[in-house]
Design an enzyme around this catalytic site. Structure first.
Site, short mmCIF file in Angstrom:
data_model
loop_
_atom_site.label_atom_id
_atom_site.label_comp_id
_atom_site.label_asym_id
_atom_site.label_seq_id
_atom_site.Cartn_x
_atom_site.Cartn_y
_atom_site.Cartn_z
N GLY A 72 0.81 -1.21 0.00
CA GLY A 72 0.00 0.00 0.00
C GLY A 72 0.84 1.26 0.00
O GLY A 72 0.51 2.26 -0.65
N THR A 73 1.95 1.22 0.72
CA THR A 73 2.81 2.39 0.81
C THR A 73 3.35 2.76 -0.58
O THR A 73 3.28 3.93 -0.99
CB THR A 73 3.99 2.10 1.77
OG1 THR A 73 3.46 1.79 3.06
CG2 THR A 73 4.93 3.29 1.87
N ASN A 152 -7.91 4.18 8.66
CA ASN A 152 -7.36 3.02 9.35
C ASN A 152 -7.45 3.12 10.87
O ASN A 152 -7.43 2.12 11.55
CB ASN A 152 -5.91 2.79 8.93
CG ASN A 152 -5.09 4.06 8.97
OD1 ASN A 152 -5.41 5.03 8.29
ND2 ASN A 152 -4.06 4.08 9.78
N GLN A 180 -7.74 -0.08 3.50
CA GLN A 180 -8.59 -0.64 4.57
C GLN A 180 -9.96 -1.07 4.06
O GLN A 180 -10.67 -1.79 4.74
CB GLN A 180 -8.78 0.40 5.69
CG GLN A 180 -7.53 0.67 6.51
CD GLN A 180 -7.20 -0.45 7.48
OE1 GLN A 180 -8.04 -1.25 7.89
NE2 GLN A 180 -5.93 -0.53 7.87
N SER A 200 -3.60 -3.29 -0.65
CA SER A 200 -2.48 -4.04 -0.08
C SER A 200 -2.96 -5.40 0.40
O SER A 200 -3.91 -5.51 1.17
CB SER A 200 -1.90 -3.25 1.09
OG SER A 200 -0.90 -4.01 1.72
N HIS A 202 -1.85 -7.75 2.48
CA HIS A 202 -1.83 -8.23 3.87
C HIS A 202 -2.94 -7.66 4.73
O HIS A 202 -3.13 -8.06 5.88
CB HIS A 202 -0.46 -8.02 4.51
CG HIS A 202 -0.15 -6.62 4.97
ND1 HIS A 202 -0.29 -6.24 6.28
CD2 HIS A 202 0.29 -5.54 4.31
CE1 HIS A 202 0.06 -4.97 6.41
NE2 HIS A 202 0.42 -4.51 5.22
N THR A 238 11.94 -7.20 -11.20
CA THR A 238 11.38 -8.55 -11.33
C THR A 238 10.23 -8.72 -10.35
O THR A 238 10.34 -8.37 -9.18
CB THR A 238 12.48 -9.60 -11.09
OG1 THR A 238 13.53 -9.38 -12.04
CG2 THR A 238 11.93 -11.01 -11.24
N CYS A 325 3.41 5.01 18.79
CA CYS A 325 4.61 5.19 19.62
C CYS A 325 5.83 5.19 18.72
O CYS A 325 6.52 4.19 18.59
CB CYS A 325 4.69 4.06 20.62
SG CYS A 325 5.96 4.26 21.86
C1 LIG Z 1 -1.66 -0.48 6.01
C2 LIG Z 1 -2.04 0.75 5.29
C3 LIG Z 1 -1.19 1.30 4.31
C4 LIG Z 1 0.19 0.74 4.03
O1 LIG Z 1 0.14 -0.48 3.37
P1 LIG Z 1 1.44 -1.43 3.39
O2 LIG Z 1 1.09 -2.54 2.46
O3 LIG Z 1 1.58 -1.89 4.81
O4 LIG Z 1 2.58 -0.62 2.91
C5 LIG Z 1 -1.62 2.42 3.63
N1 LIG Z 1 -2.82 2.97 3.88
C6 LIG Z 1 -3.66 2.47 4.80
C7 LIG Z 1 -4.99 3.12 5.00
C8 LIG Z 1 -3.30 1.36 5.54
O5 LIG Z 1 -4.14 0.88 6.46
#
Ligand SMILES: *Cc1c(COP(=O)(O)O)cnc(C)c1O
Length: 386
Positions: A72-73, A152, A180, A200, A202, A238, A325
């Site tokens: 996602g980043t 999030n 999210q 994303s 995960h 790749t 934190c």
């Molecule tokens: C987790 C999250 C991201 C980042 O995604 P990653 O795959 O962990 O880099 C970006 N935006 C939101 C809203 C998220 O919850």
């Protein structure tokens, strides 16, 4: 009996067994490079295209509009910095909200200190952006509006379709961080006025380190990295074949029967909210109804969020706190500040994000555990005089 209750699905989700099974061959025997012309390249290449079709189909998009990333980043950075690079000669104004994830916020802030002008729109007490304010913030130099679909931290859903319509009418690109939202809200890109969307794996029971950016055809985005010609030259390198296969399977599973699953999860969420609001001096953060089906964010007054978290952890419950934190300093979350909480309410905030494995019994156990823990911590607190 020690419990093992995971209520932190907003941070990440467990990998589904069916997803793992589809990935395994691509970590073992199928080792070829998808760009190779010989027969070893053929199977991984086919697997990539199948995954691309699955993502496209889950979004109501075309396979050519899906670009795989490392998560996602990266998807957010590619959209935001990519449009900035592509359109810098046309305009240098970007609009976003005060409650974005750092993966969007920091990218926009970086541009803001490097020749771009940024408008950070405020949100109301529920964390909602007003589409009218998007409209009046757009000027001749605006090249991009980026507003997340679902927050999030507090779970608030933004009026992205309304915002998208405004952007489209004014000829400005609209990107949304839907990381999210996937698996909770149905998407149909053919009908939705969204030019770019980040996701994303995960966050929906897929593997970590893989994601995608949807880019509507003809949208002008410049690559950020230089290298090979992969992902139609927008994202060289790749491909993470096994990860992408996992992403494809995970999105297919999680987007099936979204409405029904969301209804069930909302019921579980509301049960937890009701239980927690019965405790004295607890408030719900975020919108009461327009929120993610699995998100519960509360402020527990006269208690430290961190102490709460640790006590819950001892009872076998995994949640997270609103105070990120970072580097040891307890800095209150920018989201909780933006919805108007004072430091005390922000420090005492707690996020439970429910997911597919959670049960009513676990919710009730959690409510009971919270009652005990909150009472105990308040007894020890010097500021609590009730
Ligand atoms: C987790 C999250 C991201 C980042 O995604 P990653 O795959 O962990 O880099 C970006 N935006 C939101 C809203 C998220 O919850």
């Amino acid at each position: 009996m020690t419990r093992d209750i995971y209520m932190d699905h907003g941070a990440t989700t467990p990998l589904k067994e069916e997803v793992l099974q589809e990935m395994l061959p691509y970590l073992k025997e199928i080792h070829g490079n998808p760009s190779s012309l010989h027969r070893f390249g053929r199977e991984p290449r086919k697997a990539l295209e199948k995954a691309r079709e699955r993502v496209a189909s889950a979004l109501g998009a075309e396979p050519e509009e899906i670009y795989f990333t490392s998560g996602g980043t990266e998807a957010n950075n590619l959209a935001i910095q990519g449009v900035a690079r592509a359109l810098a000669s046309r305009g240098r104004h970007i609009i976003t909200s005060a409650v974005e994830h750092h993966a969007a916020l920091d990218a926009v802030e970086y541009l803001g200190s490097n020749g771009f002008e940024v408008t950070f729109l405020p949100v109301d007490e529920y964390g909602m952006v007003d589409p009218e304010e998007v409209s009046s913030a757009i000027n001749d130099g605006t090249i991009l509006v980026t507003i997340m679909t679902a927050n999030n931290e507090v779970g608030t859903l933004q009026p992205v379709e309304e915002i998208g319509r405004i952007c489209r009418a004014k000829g400005v690109y609209f990107h949304t961080d839907a990381v999210q939202a996937i698996g909770h809200i149905p998407f149909n890109m053919e009908q939705m006025p969204i030019d770019m969307l980040s996701l994303s794996a995960h966050k929906f029971y897929g593997p970590k380190g893989v994601g995608a950016l949807y880019v509507r055809r003809k949208t002008r985005v410049h690559k950020l990295q230089f290298g090979g010609g992969q992902e139609r030259k927008l994202r060289p390198g790749t491909e993470n074949v096994a990860g992408i296969v996992g992403l494809g399977k995970a999105i297919e599973l999680v987007t099936a029967n979204v409405e029904e699953k969301s209804r069930n999860l909302s019921r579980l969420r509301d049960r937890l909210v009701e239980g927690l609001l019965e405790l004295p001096d607890v408030r719900l953060n975020g919108h009461p109804t327009r929120r993610l089906p699995g998100n519960v964010n509360v402020s527990v007054f006269y208690v430290e969020g961190e102490s709460l978290l640790l006590s819950l952890d001892m009872k076998g419950i995994a949640a997270s706190s609103g105070s990120a934190c970072t580097s040891g300093s307890l800095e209150p979350s920018h989201v909780l500040m933006a919805i108007g909480l004072d430091h005390q309410a922000a420090q005492g905030s707690l996020r439970f994000t429910l997911g597919e494995g959670n049960t009513e019994e676990e919710v009730d156990y959690t409510t009971e555990a919270m009652r005990e823990v909150v009472e105990r911590l308040r007894k020890m607190s010097s500021v609590y005089k009730k």
